[in-house]
Design a protein around this motif. Structure first.
Motif, short mmCIF file in Angstrom:
data_model
loop_
_atom_site.label_atom_id
_atom_site.label_comp_id
_atom_site.label_asym_id
_atom_site.label_seq_id
_atom_site.Cartn_x
_atom_site.Cartn_y
_atom_site.Cartn_z
N LYS A 84 0.91 -1.27 0.09
CA LYS A 84 -0.06 0.04 0.05
C LYS A 84 0.88 1.15 0.09
O LYS A 84 1.81 1.27 0.87
CB LYS A 84 -1.06 -0.18 1.29
CG LYS A 84 -1.86 -1.12 1.19
CD LYS A 84 -2.82 -1.14 2.33
CE LYS A 84 -3.76 -2.21 2.55
NZ LYS A 84 -4.69 -2.22 3.50
N ASP A 98 -2.07 10.38 -4.08
CA ASP A 98 -2.24 9.35 -4.88
C ASP A 98 -2.15 8.17 -3.95
O ASP A 98 -1.09 7.86 -3.17
CB ASP A 98 -0.65 9.44 -5.96
CG ASP A 98 -0.76 8.25 -6.79
OD1 ASP A 98 -1.82 7.40 -6.95
OD2 ASP A 98 0.22 8.01 -7.47
N LYS A 99 -3.04 7.28 -4.23
CA LYS A 99 -2.90 6.04 -3.41
C LYS A 99 -2.97 4.93 -4.24
O LYS A 99 -3.83 4.72 -5.37
CB LYS A 99 -4.33 5.88 -2.47
CG LYS A 99 -4.22 7.13 -1.28
CD LYS A 99 -5.45 6.82 -0.49
CE LYS A 99 -5.22 7.80 0.63
NZ LYS A 99 -6.55 7.61 1.70
N ARG A 100 -2.20 3.88 -3.98
CA ARG A 100 -2.01 2.69 -4.93
C ARG A 100 -1.96 1.28 -3.89
O ARG A 100 -1.37 1.46 -3.03
CB ARG A 100 -0.84 2.93 -6.03
CG ARG A 100 -0.72 4.02 -6.71
CD ARG A 100 0.27 4.02 -7.65
NE ARG A 100 0.45 5.10 -8.35
CZ ARG A 100 1.41 5.37 -9.51
NH1 ARG A 100 2.39 4.43 -9.72
NH2 ARG A 100 1.44 6.54 -10.23
N THR A 101 -2.42 0.50 -4.73
CA THR A 101 -2.27 -0.80 -4.02
C THR A 101 -1.91 -1.79 -5.12
O THR A 101 -2.50 -2.11 -6.14
CB THR A 101 -3.68 -1.48 -3.44
OG1 THR A 101 -4.21 -0.23 -2.41
CG2 THR A 101 -3.56 -2.63 -2.75
N TYR A 102 -0.67 -2.65 -4.91
CA TYR A 102 -0.04 -3.72 -5.57
C TYR A 102 -0.49 -4.78 -4.92
O TYR A 102 -0.10 -5.12 -3.68
CB TYR A 102 1.25 -3.50 -6.05
CG TYR A 102 1.43 -2.25 -6.99
CD1 TYR A 102 1.44 -2.51 -8.42
CD2 TYR A 102 1.85 -1.00 -6.47
CE1 TYR A 102 1.74 -1.35 -9.01
CE2 TYR A 102 2.02 0.14 -7.29
CZ TYR A 102 2.03 0.02 -8.67
OH TYR A 102 2.06 0.86 -9.37
N TYR A 115 -2.49 -4.56 -10.14
CA TYR A 115 -2.71 -3.14 -9.93
C TYR A 115 -4.07 -3.01 -9.35
O TYR A 115 -4.75 -3.09 -10.03
CB TYR A 115 -2.15 -2.46 -11.07
CG TYR A 115 -2.33 -0.88 -10.58
CD1 TYR A 115 -1.60 -0.31 -9.68
CD2 TYR A 115 -3.12 0.01 -11.41
CE1 TYR A 115 -1.94 1.00 -9.42
CE2 TYR A 115 -3.36 1.21 -11.28
CZ TYR A 115 -2.75 1.73 -10.17
OH TYR A 115 -2.72 3.12 -10.05
N PHE A 116 -4.43 -2.90 -8.04
CA PHE A 116 -5.44 -2.79 -7.52
C PHE A 116 -6.16 -4.50 -7.72
O PHE A 116 -5.45 -5.16 -7.39
CB PHE A 116 -6.70 -1.80 -8.06
CG PHE A 116 -6.15 -0.51 -7.59
CD1 PHE A 116 -6.47 -0.06 -6.31
CD2 PHE A 116 -5.44 0.31 -8.23
CE1 PHE A 116 -6.07 1.17 -5.78
CE2 PHE A 116 -5.17 1.74 -7.81
CZ PHE A 116 -5.35 2.07 -6.57
#
Length: 373
Positions: A84, A98-102, A115-116
């Motif tokens: 996260k 910017d929020k990203r989840t891998y 990716y998400f």
């Protein structure tokens, strides 16, 4: 030279989060014709006892104002890794954060990358070839982004060589200055067309699992190039010596001690008496044996052995237990083994040269092979 915020990803290997056992702390400064830096980036990484990332906090300052802040948290649930990321742009309008989840899922022979919730590719590696690959489903293409051969590494098209604990970029034209301030403190300076940059960092992190190298691919473009090889490039042992010989473009650095063929390590201190070789071992948790092949051994030039000095007496110290012993090394080309058991558990050793067999032509002390396992 583009300023890049230091970001990288290492995946937690053990089940659940545990207390941090490792760290990297770095500060990057960029100067543009002024005495005061225009850009400052401060980063702090924490790792678990297996040296897998748990958290990362990165803050940057632009023209004396807080500019950006990055936070990374890694979570593990039985071979399903969730990363996260939150980037906060402090001096921009709202809505720019910017929020990203891998997510990485371990399959039989590769990692599936999401990716998400969208599957975008797969990461794989070859332990025998020491290469890492990424296959993109969008472009139906595969790239080899990491490879290792002896002490030379290829990473995203850049070639690095490891010398005395420092990674040197083979692609630059000599405008970078590298300094190893102490065993785990580094300083790198860069100059190009009026732009001056410096990066200072300290660490006790080493990449020891090729899986880590593979998984780091996710955030490869955000890693400061100065730090990049120290995160990606897998090494089984870290070597350092108080001196090593350089003859023009030919160097005899301590990393050569990991292999039986090729150039040896040679002291830059003449006969080498008083030189210290430091080894930090990763492949074997508690080494029990020191293995040494004395002198300069070249099948095409067997006379090199007698021409150069060879080690006669070594003092071995376990840096964790502080216990020491002195050994007598025979003047022979044969492989020699010495027990380390009485020095206690630990993977860090110092070997001090106390005496040598003198060469019949050169004073240079050479050792072909020296490992603990």
């Amino acid at each position: 030279m583009k300023n890049k915020i230091l970001i990288f990803l290492l995946i937690i290997k053990s089940v659940g989060l545990i207390s941090a056992q490792g760290f990297i702390k770095g500060e990057y400064k960029s100067y543009q014709y002024d005495s005061e830096p225009r850009v400052v980036v401060k980063d702090e990484y924490t790792f678990d006892q297996n040296m897998y990332l748990t958290t990362l906090v990165s803050k940057s300052v632009l023209d004396k104002k807080w500019d950006k802040e990055l936070n990374v948290i890694c979570e593990n649930n039985d071979m399903l890794f969730v990363i996260k990321m939150t980037r906060e742009k402090l001096n921009y309008e709202k809505g720019q954060n910017d929020k990203r989840t891998y997510t990485l899922k371990k399959e039989k022979e590769h990692w599936s990358l999401f990716y998400f919730e969208k599957l975008i590719g797969k990461l794989s590696y070859s332990a025998t070839q020491e290469e890492c690959y990424f296959y993109s489903y969008k472009s139906n293409s595969e790239e080899i982004f990491y490879s290792k051969k002896n002490n030379e590494f290829s990473l995203f098209g850049t070639k690095y060589v490891l010398k005395n604990g420092i990674f040197y970029d083979q692609n630059v034209d000599g405008n970078e200055t590298y300094k190893l301030k102490s065993c785990n403190k580094y300083e790198i300076n860069y100059s190009s067309e009026g732009l001056e940059s410096e990066y200072k960092f300290e660490k006790n992190y080493y990449c020891t699992d090729i899986n880590d190298t593979c998984l780091l691919w996710i955030l490869r473009n955000d890693i400061n190039p100065f730090l990049l090889p120290y995160l990606f490039c897998k090494i089984d042992r870290a070597y350092h010596s108080t001196s090593y010989l350089a003859e023009g473009t030919t160097t005899y650095e301590p990393e050569h001690l990991q292999r039986k063929d090729g150039l040896p390590w040679a002291s830059g201190n003449g006969k080498g008496i008083g030189d210290i070789i430091s080894i930090k071992e990763f492949e074997h948790e508690n080494p029990e044996t020191l293995i040494i092949m004395n002198g300069y051994q070249d099948v095409n030039h067997p006379d090199y052995y007698e021409k150069n000095s060879r080690v006669k007496t070594l003092k071995i110290t376990n840096r964790q237990t502080k216990k020491s012993k002195t050994i007598a090394v025979s003047d022979t080309k044969e492989e020699q083994r010495f027990s380390l058991k009485e020095l206690g558990k630990g993977g860090e050793y110092e070997l001090e040269i106390l005496d040598v067999y003198k060469g019949n032509k050169y004073d240079d002390l050479c050792i072909q092979y020296l490992v603990v396992e």
